[in-house]
Design an enzyme around this catalytic site. Structure first.
Site, PDB file in Angstrom:
ATOM      1  N   PHE A 126      -1.202   6.822  -0.799  1.00 29.26           N
ATOM      2  CA  PHE A 126       0.238   6.948  -0.500  1.00 29.26           C
ATOM      3  C   PHE A 126       1.037   5.787  -1.098  1.00 29.26           C
ATOM      4  CE2 PHE A 126       3.938   6.312   2.295  1.00 29.26           C
ATOM      5  CZ  PHE A 126       4.528   7.551   2.188  1.00 29.26           C
ATOM      6  N   GLY A 164       2.308   3.418   9.479  1.00 32.22           N
ATOM      7  CA  GLY A 164       2.272   3.581   8.026  1.00 32.22           C
ATOM      8  C   GLY A 164       2.156   5.031   7.634  1.00 32.22           C
ATOM      9  N   ASP A 165       1.091   5.369   6.911  1.00 37.86           N
ATOM     10  CA  ASP A 165       0.859   6.761   6.496  1.00 37.86           C
ATOM     11  C   ASP A 165      -0.298   7.373   7.278  1.00 37.86           C
ATOM     12  OD1 ASP A 165      -1.037   5.123   5.351  1.00 37.86           O
ATOM     13  OD2 ASP A 165      -1.202   6.274   3.505  1.00 37.86           O
ATOM     14  N   GLU A 166      -0.528   6.872   8.481  1.00 32.66           N
ATOM     15  CA  GLU A 166      -1.610   7.375   9.325  1.00 32.66           C
ATOM     16  C   GLU A 166      -1.045   8.215  10.478  1.00 32.66           C
ATOM     17  OE1 GLU A 166      -4.811   3.714   8.819  1.00 32.66           O
ATOM     18  OE2 GLU A 166      -3.415   3.724  10.509  1.00 32.66           O
TER      19      GLU A 166
END
Length: 255
Positions: A126, A164-166
């Site tokens: 990402f 984040g991107d989690e």
């Protein structure tokens, strides 16, 4: 009839007539008084009715105002609660709310002798999206991913941005571990669809780790940790897939 008898009857009749006339005059006087009292009573009643009507209207206005104040307070409280329990970017449950839901789901599963599953999702590479398109495009992608994940799972399940991107996905009341694997396949397919965002088309993939209660942990922290480990194993396989948590080592009994 003799003249004296007739005169006597006339005198008696005249006396009675005079009494009746006097009684009629007294009744007329009493009627005048009653009419005056009636008018006064009607005036008092009209005044009291007007006062009662005004008081009733004031009570109604006060009640409506109180109801509006109460509704406003409830709305503000809900907004404040929602703000503190939601991720500011994706409007999904934040970590605190997700942990509460996980603990509640674990308690329900424990009482009903059921399973639940936790899927730990990490978007592959990402950082490149932010580096190439900028953080504003990256934020739009995260919002779109959140909506896609929510569209795939059931209403009873929960999608949460972990950071984040989690993302975390809580699946309640599953029968078998294979149910979580099927959900992972659907989630990966949803993420892999091209993302049409402002002035850009972004292609994504994700890695997913799966843990199941009670097989892989007895509390929320343990399930998250085991799913996180499985996710990194999926990522080391090249991304775009999923892995189950490794079996727990057998307990060694101390004699």
């Amino acid at each position: 009839m003799r003249e004296s008898d007739l005169d006597r009857k006339i005198v008696v009749a005249s006396g009675r007539l005079a009494l009746l006339d006097e009684e009629a005059s007294q009744l007329r006087s009493e009627l005048v008084v009653l009419r005056r009292l009636s008018k006064q009573a009607q005036a008092v009643l009209a005044s009291q009715s007007a006062q009662l009507l005004e008081a009733n209207q004031q009570l109604l206005v006060a009640a409506l105002h109180s109801e509006h104040v109460a509704e406003t307070a409830v709305s503000e409280l809900f907004a404040m609660t929602n703000t503190h329990q939601r991720d500011g970017l994706t409007n999904t449950p934040n970590r605190e709310l997700m942990m509460d839901r996980m603990e509640h789901a674990i308690d329900m599963a424990k009482r009903g002798n059921m399973r639940i599953a936790l899927l730990f999702i990490d978007l592959d590479q990402f950082k490149k999206i932010n580096d190439i398109h900028g953080h504003m495009i990256g934020d739009e992608v995260l919002q779109l991913v959140a909506r896609r994940l929510e569209a795939v799972v059931r209403e009873s399940d929960t999608v949460s941005r972990f950071g984040g991107d989690e993302f975390l996905v809580l699946l309640t009341e599953i029968s078998h571990a294979s149910d979580a694997a099927l959900a992972a396949v659907n989630l990966l397919a949803a993420v892999a669809m091209p993302c049409e965002v402002t002035n850009a088309t972004v292609q994504l993939s994700a890695s997913i780790g799966i843990s199941v209660y009670p097989d892989d942990g007895s509390d929320a922290e343990a399930l998250i940790h085991r799913a996180d480990e499985a996710m990194y194993r999926a990522k080391r396989q090249g991304g775009g897939g999923f892995e189950h948590a490794l079996p727990l080592p057998p307990k060694v009994s101390v004699k």
